[in-house]
Design a protein around this motif. Sequence first.
Motif, mmCIF file in Angstrom:
data_model
loop_
_atom_site.group_PDB
_atom_site.id
_atom_site.type_symbol
_atom_site.label_atom_id
_atom_site.label_comp_id
_atom_site.label_asym_id
_atom_site.label_seq_id
_atom_site.Cartn_x
_atom_site.Cartn_y
_atom_site.Cartn_z
ATOM 1 N N ASP A 78 -5.819 9.278 -6.262
ATOM 2 C CA ASP A 78 -5.067 8.147 -6.821
ATOM 3 C C ASP A 78 -5.977 7.228 -7.622
ATOM 4 O OD1 ASP A 78 -2.687 9.014 -5.733
ATOM 5 O OD2 ASP A 78 -2.466 7.349 -4.329
ATOM 6 N N LYS A 79 -7.177 6.972 -7.111
ATOM 7 C CA LYS A 79 -8.123 6.103 -7.813
ATOM 8 C C LYS A 79 -8.535 6.720 -9.152
ATOM 9 C CE LYS A 79 -11.316 3.864 -5.670
ATOM 10 N NZ LYS A 79 -12.382 3.327 -4.814
ATOM 11 N N GLU A 90 -5.639 6.490 -11.625
ATOM 12 C CA GLU A 90 -5.494 5.113 -12.084
ATOM 13 C C GLU A 90 -6.509 4.798 -13.190
ATOM 14 O OE1 GLU A 90 -6.113 0.600 -10.370
ATOM 15 O OE2 GLU A 90 -5.505 2.162 -8.980
ATOM 16 N N TRP A 149 -6.413 9.655 -1.467
ATOM 17 C CA TRP A 149 -6.765 8.285 -1.845
ATOM 18 C C TRP A 149 -7.682 8.278 -3.072
ATOM 19 C CZ3 TRP A 149 -11.725 5.922 -0.992
ATOM 20 C CH2 TRP A 149 -11.758 4.542 -1.179
ATOM 21 N N GLY A 196 2.363 1.853 -3.349
ATOM 22 C CA GLY A 196 1.401 2.090 -4.414
ATOM 23 C C GLY A 196 1.126 0.875 -5.274
ATOM 24 N N ILE A 222 0.848 -1.198 0.000
ATOM 25 C CA ILE A 222 0.000 0.000 0.000
ATOM 26 C C ILE A 222 0.881 1.244 0.000
ATOM 27 C CG2 ILE A 222 -1.648 1.354 1.370
ATOM 28 C CD1 ILE A 222 -2.885 -1.358 2.273
ATOM 29 N N ARG A 253 -0.667 -1.685 -4.200
ATOM 30 C CA ARG A 253 -1.978 -2.187 -3.788
ATOM 31 C C ARG A 253 -2.776 -1.011 -3.239
ATOM 32 N NH1 ARG A 253 -3.741 -7.463 -2.673
ATOM 33 N NH2 ARG A 253 -5.608 -7.460 -1.419
ATOM 34 N N ARG A 254 -4.070 -1.013 -3.492
ATOM 35 C CA ARG A 254 -4.940 0.066 -3.020
ATOM 36 C C ARG A 254 -5.494 -0.267 -1.644
ATOM 37 N NH1 ARG A 254 -3.087 3.689 -5.530
ATOM 38 N NH2 ARG A 254 -3.139 3.591 -7.767
#
Length: 96
Positions: A68-69, A72, A65, A38, A35, A40-41
């Motif tokens: 980042d999603k 991605e 958070w 970076g 995590i 793994r979420r």
Amino acid sequence: MQFGERIKQLREEKELLQRQLAASLEIDTPMYSKIERGERRAKREQVIALAQLLNINEEELLTIWLSDKIIENVGNEIAALAALKHAEQELKKKSK
């Protein structure tokens, strides 16, 4: 700053070990390490727990958070910025 970088920075400032936070989150240390890197979420519940454990504003950590999603999911799209602007307008309409 990305989510993993931020929680690593906060953890180091508080002189905590990865295994301490992993234990508090009820996950193993290698998963916590992923995590931070970076790879793994984190789950939303874990983000909230980390905010409490690291004594940081929950909204600030959730914002990073979520960012980042989003990156991605749309980061490689040509129209990513235009799509984000459109999404911002739609969110503003819904919040009224």
